[in-house]
Design a protein around this motif. Sequence first.
Motif, mmCIF file in Angstrom:
data_model
loop_
_atom_site.group_PDB
_atom_site.id
_atom_site.type_symbol
_atom_site.label_atom_id
_atom_site.label_comp_id
_atom_site.label_asym_id
_atom_site.label_seq_id
_atom_site.Cartn_x
_atom_site.Cartn_y
_atom_site.Cartn_z
ATOM 1 N N UNK A 20 42.632 38.555 35.846
ATOM 2 C CA UNK A 20 43.286 37.129 36.142
ATOM 3 C C UNK A 20 42.797 36.734 37.194
ATOM 4 N N UNK A 21 42.796 35.151 37.553
ATOM 5 C CA UNK A 21 42.659 34.793 38.688
ATOM 6 C C UNK A 21 43.394 33.218 38.763
ATOM 7 N N UNK A 22 44.390 33.650 39.607
ATOM 8 C CA UNK A 22 45.413 32.381 39.657
ATOM 9 C C UNK A 22 44.874 31.330 40.795
ATOM 10 N N UNK A 23 45.015 30.107 39.997
ATOM 11 C CA UNK A 23 44.798 28.816 41.151
ATOM 12 C C UNK A 23 46.290 28.362 41.528
ATOM 13 N N UNK A 24 46.354 28.035 42.774
ATOM 14 C CA UNK A 24 47.406 27.465 43.251
ATOM 15 C C UNK A 24 47.559 25.767 42.399
ATOM 16 N N UNK A 25 48.861 25.873 41.935
ATOM 17 C CA UNK A 25 48.873 24.574 41.228
ATOM 18 C C UNK A 25 48.780 23.255 42.033
#
Length: 653
Positions: A164-169
């Motif tokens: 996963x690569x989470x991108x800040x909302x």
Amino acid sequence: MNAIQTVVTETNVFEPNAAFRKLANISGIEAYRALCNEAEQDYSGFWGRLANQNLDWKKPFTEVLDESDAPFYRWFQDGELNASWNCLDRHLATQGDKIAIIFEADDGTSTHISYMQLHGRVCRFANALKAQGITCGDRVIIYLPMSVEAIVAMQACARIGAIHSVVFGGFSAKSLHERITDVGAKLVITSDGQFRGGKVIPLKAAVDEALAQGGCESVEKVIVHQRTNSDILWNERDVRWSDILTGQSDVCEPTWVNAEHPLFILYTSGSTGKPKGVQHATAGYLLGTMTSMQWVLDYKPNDIFWCTADVGWITGHSYVAYGPLALGATQVVFEGIPTYPDAGRFWQMIEKHKVSIFYTAPTAIRSLIKLGGDLPHQYDLSSLRLLGTVGEPINPETWMWYFEVIGKKRCPIVDTWWQTETGAHMIAPLPGAVATKPGSCTLPLPGIMAAVVNEDGTPVENNNTGLLVIKKPWPSMIRNIWGNAERYKHGYYPDTLHGYYLTGDSAQQDEDGYFWIMGRIDDVLNVSGHRLGTMEIESALAANPLVAEAAVVGKPHEIKGESIIAYVVLKGARPDGEEANRITSQLRDWVGKEIGPIAKPDEIRFGENLPKTRSGKIMRRLLRSLAKGEEITADISTLENPHILDQLKQAAH
């Protein structure tokens, strides 16, 4: 770096109180030293013992550290495990009914989710991902608000070996597009929108805009969680979160992966302006988050833990999505912001949920002091036993307010230095063992070999500034920059440092060996041949009773090399005219007295706030551009308060 003498003169020392020390996981300075000695005498044995003690292995490892391809180090590389199993399954038999997450929504509604319930949700979503064609090694972008669903999505990816690569909302479509294309994502998980401060903020539209740009052909599906039930555009590739869960089993056998299998890629700013995809491995990363929670955050099974960070940042990965769950903790997850419906929200939530460990950013603390320094007195904060800070050095004045007003002088404060790249705490006090000094992150954790050196790798003397380095690899360290091994090698392991990891921060050690972080290497100012850390000047300004917050940058000066530009937020109203001139003169004299005439700001610009991302990080790069009079061309869509830039462009004083 040319050695410079420190001007940090904090003299307060706070020993761990006896009651806390007696019950601490690491009790007393001798216990800390014993762990450090064990690591120094048998480095591999030390980390191997902790890996066997803390992690559940499907296939045990036989080799702790492989240095044959340095600096591409490999830890526990012949072992196999699964991060989601270590965070969920292993707790089910002993504490399946224990609350894993207390979710507090923006509107104050609370939801309690047990480990059994969280496990079921993760398994169903993992099965749904597999049904969408996601397999081990595929990259998945997660662009969600701070929510249980974000944690479920991260854990579900880990369960099936997807990366996963989470991108800040709060990031813009442009930033999202950069990350989707760089990582080659097969799937994007998002939400129609998010609630923040009583407002609905759209998210799905940014995904549509990002995917409409070129280079996103790898994305096959977009999963949309309907959080706000807003009207959104539905495209052919879009599927509803609720629809794909229909009929999915709440049992999902984990995919057992190699210890070095990438758990996630998290993008962080680089000196070039192009984000770097920091790649972390499964076993070493998980070990770092667990040991640091036990040692630094002194986690106990009956604690209510609250880290206020968003999962879009490394702090939200390590101390929300992974570390607390791996230890079987109960934690608070908060959707909203600290100032809604008023600046008492954090303190009200601590009282409501009986939080015992509170971990937040100095920026948040300073903002809350400005907006209502007396508000905490209206709430019962007696459940607290430990306070922590993360993200930047905390200035001594803010530290003392936190200690006295929030902790009532009985809660130790752990000021933690670490990075996206380090994965977990590196330099921080063990609260039952190490005396604290306001403004210092104190001593390295056992097994972390930190030092302050010159550019050629030679040690600098105490109370002189140099480069902060880590001399030996550690389990939770960055493994690579995704798709750019050369940038990793040259950026973090320059030849001049003989194999030391370059943190990019400058630091000093005092006569007790305590570390003081002075700021980024490029935040050291050269004024008339004197090198000054921006953090020193910021701390001096923040110590003035009129000042709520300050940020300092350099501007080229044809005679002095650099001039000092200070951006200041006062506790009162923003001044103008003669009042601004008077306060400017007062603050310049104050800094001259606190540090010396060389450190007096050449210009002071007053604002109602500083330009910050929605996570509270001050955008110093923008402040440097403003100081130089440059046109702002960078993407400012991530700013919480873009109008502040216009305010700060106005004439200097």
